[in-house]
Design an enzyme around this catalytic site. Structure first.
Site, PDB file in Angstrom:
ATOM      1  N   GLY A 157       1.219  -1.287   0.124  1.00  0.00           N
ATOM      2  CA  GLY A 157      -0.124  -0.188   0.078  1.00  0.00           C
ATOM      3  C   GLY A 157       0.911   1.469  -0.112  1.00  0.00           C
ATOM      4  O   GLY A 157       1.979   1.329   0.520  1.00  0.00           O
ATOM      5  N   LYS A 165      -0.813  -6.627  -4.403  1.00  0.00           N
ATOM      6  CA  LYS A 165      -0.962  -6.998  -5.344  1.00  0.00           C
ATOM      7  C   LYS A 165      -0.113  -8.570  -5.872  1.00  0.00           C
ATOM      8  O   LYS A 165       1.087  -8.094  -6.729  1.00  0.00           O
ATOM      9  CB  LYS A 165      -2.180  -7.517  -6.350  1.00  0.00           C
ATOM     10  CG  LYS A 165      -3.475  -7.048  -5.883  1.00  0.00           C
ATOM     11  CD  LYS A 165      -4.444  -7.123  -6.526  1.00  0.00           C
ATOM     12  CE  LYS A 165      -5.249  -5.319  -7.340  1.00  0.00           C
ATOM     13  NZ  LYS A 165      -5.778  -5.685  -7.935  1.00  0.00           N
ATOM     14  N   GLY A 199       6.042  -2.537   2.869  1.00  0.00           N
ATOM     15  CA  GLY A 199       6.223  -2.052   4.575  1.00  0.00           C
ATOM     16  C   GLY A 199       6.728  -4.025   4.811  1.00  0.00           C
ATOM     17  O   GLY A 199       7.412  -4.859   3.603  1.00  0.00           O
ATOM     18  N   ASP A 259       0.708   2.056   8.993  1.00  0.00           N
ATOM     19  CA  ASP A 259       1.125   1.283  10.343  1.00  0.00           C
ATOM     20  C   ASP A 259       1.113   1.037  11.648  1.00  0.00           C
ATOM     21  O   ASP A 259       1.181   0.873  12.568  1.00  0.00           O
ATOM     22  CB  ASP A 259       0.283  -0.223  10.129  1.00  0.00           C
ATOM     23  CG  ASP A 259      -0.626  -0.206   8.486  1.00  0.00           C
ATOM     24  OD1 ASP A 259      -1.742   0.909   8.711  1.00  0.00           O
ATOM     25  OD2 ASP A 259      -0.579  -1.544   8.540  1.00  0.00           O
ATOM     26  N   ARG A 304     -23.420  14.584  20.482  1.00  0.00           N
ATOM     27  CA  ARG A 304     -23.858  13.517  19.976  1.00  0.00           C
ATOM     28  C   ARG A 304     -22.675  12.258  20.605  1.00  0.00           C
ATOM     29  O   ARG A 304     -21.114  12.982  21.039  1.00  0.00           O
ATOM     30  CB  ARG A 304     -23.974  12.772  18.668  1.00  0.00           C
ATOM     31  CG  ARG A 304     -25.203  13.923  17.777  1.00  0.00           C
ATOM     32  CD  ARG A 304     -24.987  13.433  16.375  1.00  0.00           C
ATOM     33  NE  ARG A 304     -26.304  13.240  15.880  1.00  0.00           N
ATOM     34  CZ  ARG A 304     -26.747  14.315  15.243  1.00  0.00           C
ATOM     35  NH1 ARG A 304     -25.262  14.564  13.849  1.00  0.00           N
ATOM     36  NH2 ARG A 304     -27.735  13.511  14.045  1.00  0.00           N
ATOM     37  N   GLY A 338      -4.563   0.374  10.537  1.00  0.00           N
ATOM     38  CA  GLY A 338      -3.554   0.151  11.082  1.00  0.00           C
ATOM     39  C   GLY A 338      -3.497  -0.983  11.063  1.00  0.00           C
ATOM     40  O   GLY A 338      -2.304  -2.027  12.326  1.00  0.00           O
ATOM     41  N   GLU A 392      -9.136  -0.461  13.257  1.00  0.00           N
ATOM     42  CA  GLU A 392     -10.220  -1.632  12.349  1.00  0.00           C
ATOM     43  C   GLU A 392      -9.668  -2.958  12.985  1.00  0.00           C
ATOM     44  O   GLU A 392     -10.284  -3.417  12.176  1.00  0.00           O
ATOM     45  CB  GLU A 392      -9.076  -0.953  10.485  1.00  0.00           C
ATOM     46  CG  GLU A 392      -8.170  -1.366  10.161  1.00  0.00           C
ATOM     47  CD  GLU A 392      -7.894  -0.996   9.366  1.00  0.00           C
ATOM     48  OE1 GLU A 392      -8.660  -1.390   8.119  1.00  0.00           O
ATOM     49  OE2 GLU A 392      -6.469  -1.237   8.821  1.00  0.00           O
ATOM     50  N   ARG A 396      -4.122   7.900   3.848  1.00  0.00           N
ATOM     51  CA  ARG A 396      -3.037   7.533   3.116  1.00  0.00           C
ATOM     52  C   ARG A 396      -2.263   8.470   2.273  1.00  0.00           C
ATOM     53  O   ARG A 396      -1.140   8.135   1.720  1.00  0.00           O
ATOM     54  CB  ARG A 396      -2.539   6.389   2.608  1.00  0.00           C
ATOM     55  CG  ARG A 396      -3.301   4.899   3.287  1.00  0.00           C
ATOM     56  CD  ARG A 396      -2.281   3.540   2.909  1.00  0.00           C
ATOM     57  NE  ARG A 396      -2.483   3.427   1.515  1.00  0.00           N
ATOM     58  CZ  ARG A 396      -3.440   2.547   0.913  1.00  0.00           C
ATOM     59  NH1 ARG A 396      -3.693   1.105   1.965  1.00  0.00           N
ATOM     60  NH2 ARG A 396      -2.942   2.183  -0.320  1.00  0.00           N
TER      61      ARG A 396
HETATM   62  O1  F6P Z   1      -0.894  -1.006   5.573  1.00  0.00           O
HETATM   63  C1  F6P Z   1      -0.942  -0.320   5.334  1.00  0.00           C
HETATM   64  C2  F6P Z   1      -3.328  -0.059   5.368  1.00  0.00           C
HETATM   65  O2  F6P Z   1      -3.796   1.267   4.758  1.00  0.00           O
HETATM   66  C3  F6P Z   1      -3.868  -0.379   6.469  1.00  0.00           C
HETATM   67  O3  F6P Z   1      -4.036   0.038   7.771  1.00  0.00           O
HETATM   68  C4  F6P Z   1      -5.656  -1.046   5.917  1.00  0.00           C
HETATM   69  O4  F6P Z   1      -5.782  -2.117   6.743  1.00  0.00           O
HETATM   70  C5  F6P Z   1      -4.606  -1.730   4.140  1.00  0.00           C
HETATM   71  O5  F6P Z   1      -3.197  -1.114   4.223  1.00  0.00           O
HETATM   72  C6  F6P Z   1      -5.419  -0.867   2.704  1.00  0.00           C
HETATM   73  O6  F6P Z   1      -4.833  -2.014   2.062  1.00  0.00           O
HETATM   74  P1  F6P Z   1      -6.233  -1.372   0.997  1.00  0.00           P
HETATM   75  O7  F6P Z   1      -5.792   0.066   0.575  1.00  0.00           O
HETATM   76  O8  F6P Z   1      -5.171  -2.817  -0.148  1.00  0.00           O
HETATM   77  O9  F6P Z   1      -7.334  -2.105   0.635  1.00  0.00           O
END
Ligand code: F6P
Length: 364
Positions: free
Chosen positions: A11, A76, A117, A142, A177, A185, A237, A291
């Site tokens: 990523g 990928k 990473g 992360d 609220r 993460g 998450e 990101r």
């Molecule tokens: O590892 C970085 C990250 O942004 C994670 O925090 C997140 O779970 C994942 O990549 C999301 O990946 P993608 O961009 O493939 O949806």
């Protein structure tokens, strides 16, 4: 002429371009080095025709300010699991690593700098074991790599999450609220924890501390009882209730092996309602905003330090190692040390103590 190939994998994250620029600028101070970038990680080498980009001082001018990566990335496939369509229409994977190494030799590549990473550095380790001269540079929002104090991109993600909390606070206060913010993460709660402290959240839920929904409700109610009808919950998450499992789904994208995480904010609101907590609640999923965009100064500097160090490791022939930051030094560590143990939040650590010290509840 000696040649270094840069690949950015996994990523994307703010600061990748600053690393690329730093490698190129440092290399320009030496005689006879050419830097090239493989488009979309190693896919650029594996594709026919080859997709590469010459990286010179002209092409990297000013890019340290920009998010993303000018040479593209992918999470990928890769050289060890290249997707191929089977005769029956399903997808399989083949190992093309030997072919890729031969192609790099044919292209006159003397060394590879792989910026990525944990997944990318596992690939780096395997390529190194096959004889490739490769150096790693850690990146991820992360912050879950244990060999380095910080990865670049993390501080920018925390800043973006904190700014989101600041915005949620004003609308939460206006409407009385409870607003739940879900941040990224993966299995590490670093972004949630740092943003909760910086933003002054009431509750922070992280994967390392499974939560009890009744305790979360109790904390929120106690705030209500004190006459404050609003609260901010930051949830990572990867967080999950005690005895529960994290919410994830398998992606149907070809070659994408990671589980996709997400949905815990929605689940939390639902669970709080179902145990009778009556406040108005809404959830926000911050997602890929964390990101994107320009890296903050801290990440530009760390990324620049990593890029300069990576090229100096090429000069020293320090292959099979990854750049790391151990305050106050930029060092290098063997790949296996970098990828063996993830960096998780220590529930007894100082950062959690700080959070508890200012009243942040973890739903324990
Ligand atoms: O590892 C970085 C990250 O942004 C994670 O925090 C997140 O779970 C994942 O990549 C999301 O990946 P993608 O961009 O493939 O949806």
């Amino acid at each position: 002429m000696k040649r270094v190939l840069i690949a950015t994998g996994g990523g994307d994250c703010p600061g990748l371009n600053a690393v690329i620029r730093a490698v190129v600028k440092r290399a320009a101070q030496e005689e006879d080095w050419e830097i090239i970038g493989s488009i979309q990680s190693f896919d650029g080498i594996l594709r026919e025709p080859t997709e590469i980009m010459v990286l010179d001082e002209h092409s990297v001018r000013g890019i340290h300010v920009d998010g993303g990566t000018i040479i593209g990335t992918t999470n990928k496939g890769g050289p060890f699991a290249w997707p191929v369509k089977n005769a029956d229409g399903t997808w399989g994977a083949v190992d093309r690593s030997d072919e890729m190494i031969r192609k790099l030799q044919y292209m006159g590549v003397d060394a590879v700098i792989s910026i990525g990473g944990d997944g990318s550095q596992k690939i780096s380790q395997k390529l190194f074991e096959k004889g490739l001269n490769i150096i790693g540079v850690p990146k991820t929002i992360d912050n879950d790599l244990s060999a380095t104090d910080f990865t670049f991109g993390f501080q920018t993600a925390v800043q973006i999450a904190t700014e989101a909390i600041d915005k949620l606070v004003t609308t939460a206060a206006s409407h009385n609220r409870v607003l739940v913010l879900e941040v990224m993460g993966r299995n590490a709660g670093w972004i949630a924890l740092h943003a909760a402290i910086a933003g002054g959240a009431e509750v922070c839920l992280i994967p390392e501390i499974p939560y009890d929904i009744e305790k979360v409700a109790k904390k929120l109610k106690s705030r209500y009882n004190k006459g404050k009808g609003n609260a901010i919950v930051v949830v990572a998450e990867g967080a999950a209730p005690k005895g529960g499992t994290l919410l994830s789904e398998k992606s149907d994208e070809v070659g994408y092996e990671n589980l996709r995480l997400g949905g815990i904010a929605h689940q939390l609101v639902h669970d709080l309602k179902s145990i009778g907590f009556e406040a108005d609640m809404r959830e926000t999923v911050l997602g890929h905003l964390q990101r994107g965009g320009s890296p903050m100064a801290y990440d530009r500097i760390l990324a620049t330090q990593f890029g300069v160090k990576a090229f100096e490791m090429v000069l020293e022939g320090k292959y099979g190692e990854m750049v790391a930051y151990r305050h106050p030094h930029i060092i290098s560590v063997p790949f296996h040390e970098a990828i063996d143990n993830p960096n998780f939040v220590d529930p007894e650590g100082d950062m959690v103590k700080t959070a508890k010290g200012v009243g942040i509840d973890f739903g324990e």
